[in-house]
Design a protein around this motif. Structure first.
Motif, PDB file in Angstrom:
ATOM      1  N   GLU A   1      17.132   8.943 -33.813  1.00 43.84           N
ATOM      2  CA  GLU A   1      18.283   9.826 -33.564  1.00 43.84           C
ATOM      3  C   GLU A   1      17.888  11.285 -33.765  1.00 43.84           C
ATOM      4  O   GLU A   1      18.249  12.165 -32.966  1.00 43.84           O
ATOM      5  CB  GLU A   1      19.440   9.466 -34.496  1.00 43.84           C
ATOM      6  CG  GLU A   1      20.660  10.366 -34.308  1.00 43.84           C
ATOM      7  CD  GLU A   1      21.713  10.179 -35.383  1.00 43.84           C
ATOM      8  OE1 GLU A   1      22.531  11.107 -35.568  1.00 43.84           O
ATOM      9  OE2 GLU A   1      21.719   9.122 -36.041  1.00 43.84           O
ATOM     10  N   LYS A   2      17.145  11.554 -34.837  1.00 45.43           N
ATOM     11  CA  LYS A   2      16.696  12.924 -35.089  1.00 45.43           C
ATOM     12  C   LYS A   2      15.789  13.405 -33.957  1.00 45.43           C
ATOM     13  O   LYS A   2      15.884  14.562 -33.514  1.00 45.43           O
ATOM     14  CB  LYS A   2      15.945  12.995 -36.416  1.00 45.43           C
ATOM     15  CG  LYS A   2      15.324  14.359 -36.731  1.00 45.43           C
ATOM     16  CD  LYS A   2      14.627  14.340 -38.075  1.00 45.43           C
ATOM     17  CE  LYS A   2      13.969  15.690 -38.372  1.00 45.43           C
ATOM     18  NZ  LYS A   2      12.785  15.926 -37.533  1.00 45.43           N
ATOM     19  N   SER A   3      14.923  12.524 -33.489  1.00 45.38           N
ATOM     20  CA  SER A   3      14.000  12.906 -32.420  1.00 45.38           C
ATOM     21  C   SER A   3      14.730  13.169 -31.110  1.00 45.38           C
ATOM     22  O   SER A   3      14.377  14.090 -30.363  1.00 45.38           O
ATOM     23  CB  SER A   3      12.957  11.802 -32.227  1.00 45.38           C
ATOM     24  OG  SER A   3      12.211  11.601 -33.411  1.00 45.38           O
TER      25      SER A   3
ATOM     26  N   SER B   1      21.033  13.242 -37.907  1.00 38.24           N
ATOM     27  CA  SER B   1      20.909  11.986 -38.634  1.00 38.24           C
ATOM     28  C   SER B   1      22.316  11.594 -39.081  1.00 38.24           C
ATOM     29  O   SER B   1      22.932  12.297 -39.886  1.00 38.24           O
ATOM     30  CB  SER B   1      19.985  12.147 -39.848  1.00 38.24           C
ATOM     31  OG  SER B   1      19.924  10.956 -40.598  1.00 38.24           O
ATOM     32  N   LEU B   2      22.835  10.520 -38.499  1.00 41.16           N
ATOM     33  CA  LEU B   2      24.242  10.136 -38.689  1.00 41.16           C
ATOM     34  C   LEU B   2      25.175  11.302 -38.347  1.00 41.16           C
ATOM     35  O   LEU B   2      26.169  11.552 -39.010  1.00 41.16           O
ATOM     36  CB  LEU B   2      24.506   9.648 -40.119  1.00 41.16           C
ATOM     37  CG  LEU B   2      24.053   8.227 -40.454  1.00 41.16           C
ATOM     38  CD1 LEU B   2      24.386   7.885 -41.898  1.00 41.16           C
ATOM     39  CD2 LEU B   2      24.653   7.209 -39.503  1.00 41.16           C
ATOM     40  N   GLY B   3      24.805  12.031 -37.310  1.00 38.28           N
ATOM     41  CA  GLY B   3      25.645  13.119 -36.835  1.00 38.28           C
ATOM     42  C   GLY B   3      25.453  14.439 -37.546  1.00 38.28           C
ATOM     43  O   GLY B   3      26.035  15.451 -37.141  1.00 38.28           O
TER      44      GLY B   3
ATOM     45  N   GLY C   1      29.054  14.195 -33.327  1.00 43.03           N
ATOM     46  CA  GLY C   1      27.701  13.746 -33.648  1.00 43.03           C
ATOM     47  C   GLY C   1      27.629  12.361 -34.246  1.00 43.03           C
ATOM     48  O   GLY C   1      26.565  11.734 -34.260  1.00 43.03           O
ATOM     49  N   ASN C   2      28.771  11.880 -34.731  1.00 45.32           N
ATOM     50  CA  ASN C   2      28.767  10.536 -35.317  1.00 45.32           C
ATOM     51  C   ASN C   2      28.464   9.452 -34.277  1.00 45.32           C
ATOM     52  O   ASN C   2      28.162   8.312 -34.628  1.00 45.32           O
ATOM     53  CB  ASN C   2      30.105  10.249 -35.994  1.00 45.32           C
ATOM     54  CG  ASN C   2      31.278  10.384 -35.042  1.00 45.32           C
ATOM     55  OD1 ASN C   2      31.356  11.336 -34.268  1.00 45.32           O
ATOM     56  ND2 ASN C   2      32.203   9.443 -35.109  1.00 45.32           N
TER      57      ASN C   2
ATOM     58  N   HIS D   1      24.055   8.022 -33.392  1.00 43.88           N
ATOM     59  CA  HIS D   1      23.239   6.863 -33.790  1.00 43.88           C
ATOM     60  C   HIS D   1      23.536   5.656 -32.894  1.00 43.88           C
ATOM     61  O   HIS D   1      22.666   4.835 -32.645  1.00 43.88           O
ATOM     62  CB  HIS D   1      23.436   6.540 -35.277  1.00 43.88           C
ATOM     63  CG  HIS D   1      24.679   5.827 -35.628  1.00 43.88           C
ATOM     64  ND1 HIS D   1      25.923   6.418 -35.569  1.00 43.88           N
ATOM     65  CD2 HIS D   1      24.903   4.550 -36.063  1.00 43.88           C
ATOM     66  CE1 HIS D   1      26.836   5.552 -35.952  1.00 43.88           C
ATOM     67  NE2 HIS D   1      26.253   4.417 -36.242  1.00 43.88           N
ATOM     68  N   ILE D   2      24.765   5.577 -32.344  1.00 44.42           N
ATOM     69  CA  ILE D   2      25.079   4.503 -31.397  1.00 44.42           C
ATOM     70  C   ILE D   2      24.359   4.750 -30.075  1.00 44.42           C
ATOM     71  O   ILE D   2      23.792   3.823 -29.467  1.00 44.42           O
ATOM     72  CB  ILE D   2      26.599   4.399 -31.180  1.00 44.42           C
ATOM     73  CG1 ILE D   2      27.304   4.080 -32.501  1.00 44.42           C
ATOM     74  CG2 ILE D   2      26.912   3.328 -30.126  1.00 44.42           C
ATOM     75  CD1 ILE D   2      26.917   2.757 -33.119  1.00 44.42           C
ATOM     76  N   TYR D   3      24.376   6.011 -29.623  1.00 47.62           N
ATOM     77  CA  TYR D   3      23.618   6.348 -28.411  1.00 47.62           C
ATOM     78  C   TYR D   3      22.145   6.005 -28.590  1.00 47.62           C
ATOM     79  O   TYR D   3      21.487   5.491 -27.683  1.00 47.62           O
ATOM     80  CB  TYR D   3      23.746   7.846 -28.105  1.00 47.62           C
ATOM     81  CG  TYR D   3      25.053   8.258 -27.470  1.00 47.62           C
ATOM     82  CD1 TYR D   3      25.595   7.555 -26.387  1.00 47.62           C
ATOM     83  CD2 TYR D   3      25.738   9.378 -27.936  1.00 47.62           C
ATOM     84  CE1 TYR D   3      26.791   7.947 -25.808  1.00 47.62           C
ATOM     85  CE2 TYR D   3      26.936   9.781 -27.362  1.00 47.62           C
ATOM     86  CZ  TYR D   3      27.463   9.058 -26.296  1.00 47.62           C
ATOM     87  OH  TYR D   3      28.636   9.449 -25.727  1.00 47.62           O
ATOM     88  N   THR D   4      21.629   6.304 -29.774  1.00 48.00           N
ATOM     89  CA  THR D   4      20.223   6.033 -30.069  1.00 48.00           C
ATOM     90  C   THR D   4      19.907   4.548 -29.925  1.00 48.00           C
ATOM     91  O   THR D   4      18.931   4.165 -29.254  1.00 48.00           O
ATOM     92  CB  THR D   4      19.875   6.500 -31.496  1.00 48.00           C
ATOM     93  OG1 THR D   4      20.032   7.915 -31.579  1.00 48.00           O
ATOM     94  CG2 THR D   4      18.441   6.134 -31.857  1.00 48.00           C
TER      95      THR D   4
END
Length: 407
Positions: free
Chosen positions: A242-244, A249-251, A263-264, A267-270
Motif C-alpha cells: 500500500e505504501k509503495s 499505510s492504512l490510509g 485513504g482507508n 489497503h483494499i485497493y492494494t
C-alpha cells in the motif's frame, strides 16, 4: 528415601547451570549431596560434578530428574534410548519425552547421535541411526517415539568465553533504560561478522515497520544482502505494498503523518491489485510494484513466508491461510538461520521463538517489554531484548551498519 545420581559436564559454573540445578532441587522439595566436583583449570577446560539427589517420594524425585535433565544433567547409564510406536497420526505414547530447544543427543546402538531440527516442546523419533525432532502434528502412525529419559542428554550452550557480552548466553534482562545507540552498533557489528562467515539472517517483522516509517531501512538491508529470510503475516505485506502504490499505510500518509481523504480504502485497493496480478512476484514482473520491502525480496530472490490469521483482509494470494502448513514451512526455512531479528510483532515473535534452537542468536525489538518477557518466559532464554520504537531503532541500526560497509 528415594535416591538418584546425576552428572553435569561442561562450562557448568560460568553458565550458571550448577546453581540452577541446586536451586531446582531445593525448589522441588528435594535434597542433594555433591559426591564429586572437578573445576576446569584452564579457559577451555570443562568442569564436572557428580551429585546425589535425595527425596522422600518417588514422584517428587521423578519431577526433579525431569527438571534438571532439561538443564543438562544426565543419569549415568550405558543404555540406548527407549521408544514406543505411535498407534496413530498425532497420537503419542504414554511417557513420551518432550524436547527443550537445547542441542540434544540420543544413544542409538551404543553411539550418541545428535537430534536433528531440535526445537522446544516437540518429540523425538528414531529413523534408523537418526534421531529427529518433530512437533506432534508431524507424528505418524508407526513412528518410533522416544519415551522416558534413558539414553538422552541435553547440552545447554555455554556462555561464550570470548569477549562478547551483548550476545552472551542468558544475557536477556529487559530494560528500557539501555543506550540504544550502543545496542545498534553492537547489532550492526554482529550482522557484519555473521555475513563475513557466510551465515544466514532472518527477519521476523510486523506492520509497524511500515507505519512508523522504518520500511526503507529494511529495504536497504534486503537490497544489500543482510536479510536471507523474511517471516511475517499478511499485514506487513499489505501495508508495505500500500505504501509503495499509494504512499499510505492504512490510509495514513507516511511522509506527512496525516490521514488522507478516503485513504482507508487504499489497503483494499492494494489487496485487489495483487489478487488481480496473481501474486506479489507477478506484480513486480508486470511493473505494478516498483519499490518496497517485498519488491526488494522479489528482485533479490529472498524467500519469505506470510502466515495468515483470522484478522486478515483478503488475504494476499501469497499468504498461507493454513497455519499448520505455514508453521511447517517456517520451521523448515529457519533451520539455516544463525541470527533471527524480531521486530515489532508479538505473535510472530513468540511463534518463531518456539521454533528456534537455543544456539541461534535472537534479538527482539519491541516498544512493549511484555513481548520480550513472554518470549523469554516461554523458553527462548537466548533472546536479547531491546525495548524501543522500531521506527527510531531500525534506522539507527541501519545507519551504524552502513558505516561499517560503505567505505
Amino acid at each position: 528415601m528415594e535416591i538418584a545420581e546425576i552428572e553435569l559436564k561442561g562450562h557448568i559454573i560460568d553458565s550458571d547451570i550448577l546453581n540452577k540445578v541446586f536451586d531446582t532441587i531445593i525448589d522441588l522439595n528435594g535434597d542433594f549431596e555433591v559426591k564429586e566436583f572437578k573445576i576446569g583449570k584452564h579457559k577451555k577446560d570443562p568442569s564436572y560434578a557428580r551429585i546425589l539427589i535425595i527425596s522422600e517420594m518417588r514422584e517428587v524425585l521423578e519431577d526433579i530428574l525431569t527438571a534438571v535433565h532439561n538443564l543438562g544433567a544426565i543419569v549415568p547409564d550405558i543404555n540406548d534410548a527407549i521408544w514406543e510406536e505411535a498407534i496413530g497420526d498425532k497420537i503419542v505414547p504414554s511417557g513420551f519425552y518432550t524436547t527443550t530447544n537445547h542441542p540434544t543427543f540420543v544413544r542409538i546402538n551404543n553411539k550418541w547421535v545428535e537430534v536433528e531440527n531440535i526445537g522446544m516442546d516437540c518429540l523425538i523419533t528414531i529413523e534408523g541411526y537418526r534421531a529427529i525432532c518433530k512437533p506432534i502434528d508431524e507424528i505418524k502412525r508407526g513412528d518410533k517415539v522416544l519415551v522416558g529419559r534413558t539414553g538422552i542428554k541435553v547440552v545447554p550452550p555455554p556462555r561464550p568465553r570470548e569477549k562478547n557480552p551483548f550476545f552472551g548466553f542468558m544475557t536477556n534482562q529487559v530494560s528500557s533504560e539501555r543506550p540504544n545507540i550502543s545496542f545498534a552498533k553492537k547489532i550492526a557489528q554482529q550482522i557484519v561478522r555473521i555475513k563475513e562467515d557466510e551465515g544466514k539472517i532472518t527477519v521476523v517483522g510486523g506492520p509497524a515497520i511500515v507505519h512508523t516509517g522504518a520500511s526503507e531501512s529494511l529495504e536497504w538491508m534486503i537490497r544489500n544482502g543482510f536479510v536471507d529470510l523474511l517471516l511475517a503475516g499478511n499485514a506487513l505485506a499489505v501495508h508495505d505494498i500500500e505504501k509503495s502504490l499509494y504512499g499510505t499505510s492504512l490510509g495514513m500518509d507516511i511522509e506527512k503523518g496525516e490521514p488522507t481523504v478516503g485513504g482507508n480504502k487504499n489497503h483494499i485497493y492494494t489487496i485487489s491489485e495483487i489478487i488481480k496480478a496473481g501474486s506479489i512476484k507477478n506484480a513486480v514482473e508486470r511493473g505494478i510494484l516498483k519499490k518496497g520491502i517485498f519488491y526488494e525480496c522479489i528482485v533479490k530472490d529472498i524467500p519469505f513466508v506470510l502466515a495468515g490469521s483470522i484478522r486478515d483482509d483478503g488475504p494476499l494470494p501469497d499468504t498461507i491461510t493454513d497455519t499448520m502448513v505455514a508453521k511447517k514451512m517456517m520451521r523448515e526455512k529457519l533451520k539455516y538461520s544463525n541470527m533471527v531479528m524480531m521486530m515489532a510483532t508479538m505473535l510472530h515473535s513468540i511463534a518463531v521463538g518456539n521454533m528456534l534452537p537455543s544456539f541461534v542468536e535472537t534479538i527482539v525489538i519491541d516498544v512493549n517489554p511484555l513481548v520480550i518477557t513472554k518470549l523469554v518466559d516461554r523458553g527462548s532464554i537466548q533472546a536479547v531484548g531491546i525495548v524501543a520504537d522500531i521506527g527510531s531503532f531500525l534506522p539507527l541500526m541501519v545507519s551504524e551498519l552502513r558505516k561499517l560497509v560503505e567505505y
